[in-house]
Motif scaffolding. Structure first.
Motif, PDB file in Angstrom:
ATOM      1  N   TYR A  93      -6.358  -0.354   1.243  1.00 41.88           N
ATOM      2  CA  TYR A  93      -5.918   0.818   0.490  1.00 41.88           C
ATOM      3  C   TYR A  93      -6.945   1.155  -0.574  1.00 41.88           C
ATOM      4  O   TYR A  93      -7.671   0.292  -1.067  1.00 41.88           O
TER       5      TYR A  93
ATOM      6  N   VAL B 234      -4.336   4.923   2.618  1.00 42.41           N
ATOM      7  CA  VAL B 234      -4.130   3.687   3.379  1.00 42.41           C
ATOM      8  C   VAL B 234      -4.925   3.781   4.673  1.00 42.41           C
ATOM      9  O   VAL B 234      -5.010   4.863   5.270  1.00 42.41           O
TER      10      VAL B 234
ATOM     11  N   THR C  20       0.822  -1.212   0.000  1.00 41.08           N
ATOM     12  CA  THR C  20       0.000   0.000   0.000  1.00 41.08           C
ATOM     13  C   THR C  20       0.854   1.260   0.000  1.00 41.08           C
ATOM     14  O   THR C  20       0.473   2.281  -0.563  1.00 41.08           O
TER      15      THR C  20
ATOM     16  N   ALA D 194      -0.945   2.954  -3.168  1.00 41.68           N
ATOM     17  CA  ALA D 194      -2.243   3.466  -2.752  1.00 41.68           C
ATOM     18  C   ALA D 194      -2.294   4.983  -2.734  1.00 41.68           C
ATOM     19  O   ALA D 194      -1.294   5.654  -2.547  1.00 41.68           O
TER      20      ALA D 194
END
Length: 215
Positions: A50, A26, A19, A23
């Motif tokens: 995420y 998160v 992540t 991402a």
């Protein structure tokens, strides 16, 4: 059961690492849940997820683990001459793993807060392990017995309502509370009269800390 915990820890650690690379947001969550079956009543757990923003909406993937180690009793009526009862005292170490996709839309969005309505669906993995002692009329019928059973690749789905407070400590960090009713199953869908029914209800409460990489 220690093997389950080790696998969960490794998997969540790898997902957290991923992540941080890909991402937009998160989240880490603490979970308390209750279930319509005694196997998982009063479960506690944790989750990691995420998310990517698509205009105002959020699309994401998460992994959750639920642990139930609270003792419980099963009581059965015995009709053998005089009515008596068979009581099974369980000491569980049950685990539920859930891998879920989710979608959320902000029904209310303000600079410092937001209210999201969303849905989730995914696969569930149930690992049941522990011990029990059978009693009748207050007398133990046998010594401690162990049990172990699992159900894997069980579909589940639900909806959730989430209230988020933005800008906690910094602009990137927010906190939220999520209420998430779900349905899953153990045996065949809508199967009744079994200790492991096909339709199981859940009510999950999550406290969540989020970190937004895009701000």
């Amino acid at each position: 059961m220690k093997g389950y915990y080790t696998k969960i820890f490794i998997f969540l650690s790898l997902l957290i690492f991923e992540t941080t690379l890909y991402a937009q947001e998160v989240e880490l969550s603490a979970i308390y849940s209750n279930s319509s079956v005694e196997n998982y009543q009063k479960a506690v757990g944790a989750g990691v997820g995420y998310f990517h923003f698509i205009r105002n909406s959020r699309l994401g993937i998460s992994v959750q683990s639920h642990f139930n180690s609270f003792p419980y009793d099963d009581i059965y009526s015995l009709f053998t001459g005089e009515t008596s009862y068979l009581i099974m005292e369980y000491r569980p170490e049950n685990v539920r793993l859930a891998v879920q996709l989710s979608y959320a839309y902000p029904v209310v969005s303000r600079p410092k807060s937001a209210l999201y309505l969303g849905c989730n669906a995914g696969m569930n993995y149930f690992f049941m392990k522990g011990s029990y002692i059978p009693y009748t009329d207050g007398i133990a019928l046998d010594t401690v017995k162990d049990y172990e059973k699992s159900f894997t690749h069980r579909f589940g789905m639900g909806m959730f309502l989430e209230y988020e407070l933005k800008g906690i400590l910094s602009d990137r960090i927010s906190s939220s509370i999520r209420i998430n009713p779900e349905v899953t199953g153990f045996e065949g869908m809508f199967m009744c009269g079994s200790r492991y029914p096909g339709l199981v209800g859940w009510l999950n409460f999550q406290w969540i800390i989020k970190y937004n990489w895009m701000k």
